[in-house]
Write a protein that holds these residues in place. Structure first.
Motif, PDB file in Angstrom:
ATOM      1  N   ARG A 168       0.831  -1.218   0.000  1.00  0.00           N
ATOM      2  CA  ARG A 168       0.000   0.000   0.000  1.00  0.00           C
ATOM      3  C   ARG A 168       0.856   1.255   0.000  1.00  0.00           C
ATOM      4  O   ARG A 168       0.458   2.287  -0.515  1.00  0.00           O
ATOM      5  N   GLY A 169       2.044   1.169   0.637  1.00  0.00           N
ATOM      6  CA  GLY A 169       2.889   2.355   0.784  1.00  0.00           C
ATOM      7  C   GLY A 169       3.203   3.023  -0.542  1.00  0.00           C
ATOM      8  O   GLY A 169       3.279   4.249  -0.617  1.00  0.00           O
ATOM      9  N   SER A 170       3.360   2.227  -1.599  1.00  0.00           N
ATOM     10  CA  SER A 170       3.685   2.821  -2.901  1.00  0.00           C
ATOM     11  C   SER A 170       2.478   3.546  -3.484  1.00  0.00           C
ATOM     12  O   SER A 170       2.629   4.584  -4.144  1.00  0.00           O
ATOM     13  N   VAL A 175      -0.193   8.963  -4.379  1.00  0.00           N
ATOM     14  CA  VAL A 175      -1.287   9.922  -4.178  1.00  0.00           C
ATOM     15  C   VAL A 175      -0.774  11.131  -3.409  1.00  0.00           C
ATOM     16  O   VAL A 175      -1.085  12.282  -3.730  1.00  0.00           O
ATOM     17  N   GLU A 176       0.055  10.880  -2.379  1.00  0.00           N
ATOM     18  CA  GLU A 176       0.524  11.981  -1.532  1.00  0.00           C
ATOM     19  C   GLU A 176       1.409  12.958  -2.291  1.00  0.00           C
ATOM     20  O   GLU A 176       1.529  14.118  -1.916  1.00  0.00           O
ATOM     21  N   SER A 263       6.131  -6.675  -3.841  1.00  0.00           N
ATOM     22  CA  SER A 263       7.495  -6.208  -3.560  1.00  0.00           C
ATOM     23  C   SER A 263       7.622  -4.756  -4.005  1.00  0.00           C
ATOM     24  O   SER A 263       6.773  -4.255  -4.751  1.00  0.00           O
ATOM     25  N   ASP A 264       8.681  -4.105  -3.549  1.00  0.00           N
ATOM     26  CA  ASP A 264       8.996  -2.791  -4.113  1.00  0.00           C
ATOM     27  C   ASP A 264      10.499  -2.579  -4.104  1.00  0.00           C
ATOM     28  O   ASP A 264      11.241  -3.297  -3.441  1.00  0.00           O
ATOM     29  N   ALA A 299      11.193  12.441  -0.535  1.00  0.00           N
ATOM     30  CA  ALA A 299      12.417  11.652  -0.307  1.00  0.00           C
ATOM     31  C   ALA A 299      12.125  10.149  -0.393  1.00  0.00           C
ATOM     32  O   ALA A 299      13.044   9.351  -0.542  1.00  0.00           O
ATOM     33  N   ASP A 300      10.856   9.784  -0.275  1.00  0.00           N
ATOM     34  CA  ASP A 300      10.475   8.364  -0.349  1.00  0.00           C
ATOM     35  C   ASP A 300      10.486   7.975  -1.832  1.00  0.00           C
ATOM     36  O   ASP A 300       9.459   7.937  -2.495  1.00  0.00           O
ATOM     37  N   ASN A 301      11.703   7.729  -2.317  1.00  0.00           N
ATOM     38  CA  ASN A 301      11.904   7.540  -3.758  1.00  0.00           C
ATOM     39  C   ASN A 301      11.819   6.059  -4.100  1.00  0.00           C
ATOM     40  O   ASN A 301      12.778   5.322  -3.974  1.00  0.00           O
ATOM     41  N   ARG A 302      10.648   5.650  -4.542  1.00  0.00           N
ATOM     42  CA  ARG A 302      10.448   4.252  -4.919  1.00  0.00           C
ATOM     43  C   ARG A 302      10.531   4.167  -6.432  1.00  0.00           C
ATOM     44  O   ARG A 302       9.811   4.889  -7.127  1.00  0.00           O
TER      45      ARG A 302
END
Ligand code: FES
Ligand SMILES: [Fe+2]
Length: 425
Positions: A168-170, A175-176, A263-264, A299-302
């Motif tokens: 879900r985090g991705s 969205v964020e 996975s991510d 900064a949450d660079n996925r």
């Protein structure tokens, strides 16, 4: 096939080649994986008003995603209750009623049969217009996670949020990143019919070893273009050149594995830009989230994330990839771009440039991947070797995230595959 026979197809980091080539195994995958899991259908921005619809398929069954009169999104089997014809033939549109193009039966937005021509001809037959068996059946479960609509043919199983788990985090991050906190699908999609089994594609998603090899030609081309004396800074060139990151860099990219095969992978491309529009974007994101939270989100660079078995996202560049298996050696991949509401045009231009540089079937990056997938499929067509290897990184501590040089995410996909196929899921 017995559960034991299925389990014997996948060993520790080894996969029997028939898993990619046997039509009977493929048929079982459709019923046991795709007809049980939550499958990505579409984005709710594709059906903003009552009557808006979008067609696709779930577990090989044609479906219609449609906005009902009460605002709810329905996912209906795209199948007429009369003789079984596909009712909606357009990819998308808007309709008061759905009318079958064969004999003209009409259906409401919730799938109920509305009317049939020559209704008195059914007198004494047992036909009942109100019997749901004559309608377009609703899929057993439909759920919307922050705009991403999933459906499942299975009435039971984990709910969507449980199924997604940490993956879900991705979707959250995607969205964020939007200054207005919402996304919308922008335009149509790239659609590639690939001559490979669907799993060969998924097994490439966090593969940092292939990039400098398969993409050598495009890496060299982008480097020499960037070195020309008249070269100007180019986002697309940077995107292509990033595949040339060495094994050391790839080995530092974290790959996280989650339950259900998801996975991510953390990002290796620069996601900010030296541009006043990017500064304006950061300012508007900060205005909504506060400076600290906005900085965290950016900064949450996925790089990408996999929602097994049907969906992959690139959060930083707002891309969706939808995996639609057609037969054992053919897979349709659709690539969609999202627009972040409230973001300056530069951000969406980068989204489009990313899609063109990397995901278009005509991109200088994607063609080389397609060639590699097809070679794998062809190589597995005959009896030997019997096994495919996904053993790299086997000694890694499972409590520590893998890297883009490890094949742990592939083994994680096969743990889920085994659970679905042999019955545990
Ligand atoms: S098959 Fe749809 S109306 Fe006959
Ligand atoms: Fe690639």
């Amino acid at each position: 096939m017995t559960p034991e026979a299925i389990r014997a197809l996948v060993g520790a980091g080894r996969i029997d080649r028939r898993v990619y080539t046997d039509p009977a195994i493929f048929a079982l995958e459709i019923e046991r994986i795709f007809a049980r899991a939550w499958i990505y259908v579409g984005h709710d921005s594709q059906v903003p008003r009552p009557g808006d619809f979008f067609t696709t398929s779930v577990a090989a069954r044609p479906v219609v995603m449609i906005r009902d009169d009460d605002g709810a999104i329905r996912v209906l089997r795209n199948r007429c209750g009369h003789r079984g014809a596909m009712v909606v033939t357009q990819r998308s549109g808007s309709a008061r009623l759905l009318r079958c193009p064969y004999h003209g039966w009409t259906f409401r937005r919730d799938g109920a049969l509305d009317a049939v021509p020559l209704a008195d001809g059914y007198d004494g037959s047992g036909f009942d217009r109100c019997n749901p068996a004559y309608g377009m059946p609703k899929l057993a479960r439909v759920a919307n996670y922050r705009g991403f609509v999933f459906a499942s043919l299975a009435a039971d199983g984990p709910d969507l949020e449980t199924f997604l788990g940490p993956a879900r985090g991705s979707l959250d991050n995607m969205v964020e990143r939007a200054p207005d906190g919402a996304l919308e699908i922008a335009g149509g999609c790239f659609r590639a019919v690939q001559r490979n089994n669907w799993k060969i594609y998924l097994e490439n998603l966090h593969d940092g070893v292939h990039a400098p090899v398969v993409h050598q030609a495009s890496i060299e081309a982008s480097r020499s273009a960037a070195a020309r004396p008249d070269a100007r800074p180019s986002f697309a060139l940077d995107v292509v050149a990033a595949n040339g990151a060495g094994y050391r860099t790839m080995g530092q990219l974290q790959v996280n594995c989650y339950p259900h095969g998801h996975s991510d992978m953390r990002g290796f491309r620069r996601t900010d830009a030296d541009d006043p529009q990017f500064a304006a974007y950061v300012a508007s994101l900060s205005a909504r989230l506060g400076r600290e939270r906005a900085a965290e989100v950016l900064a949450d660079n996925r790089h990408n994330a996999m929602v097994y078995p049907s969906f992959s996202v690139h959060p930083a560049f707002q891309q969706l990839r939808v995996i639609i298996p057609q037969c054992v050696e053919r897979t349709v991949i659709e690539v969609w771009c999202l627009r972040m509401k409230g973001a300056p045009p530069l951000l969406h231009r980068r989204t489009i440039a990313f899609a063109n540089a990397v995901h278009s079937p005509a991109s200088i990056v994607k063609v080389d991947d397609l060639e590699a997938y097809e070679r794998v499929q062809n190589g597995l067509a005959h009896d030997a070797p019997a096994w495919v290897s996904a053993e790299r990184g086997a000694a890694g501590d499972p409590a520590v995230a893998a890297s883009a040089l490890d094949e742990r995410f592939i083994r994680n996909q096969y743990a889920a595959w085994n659970d679905y196929m042999a019955g545990a899921a």
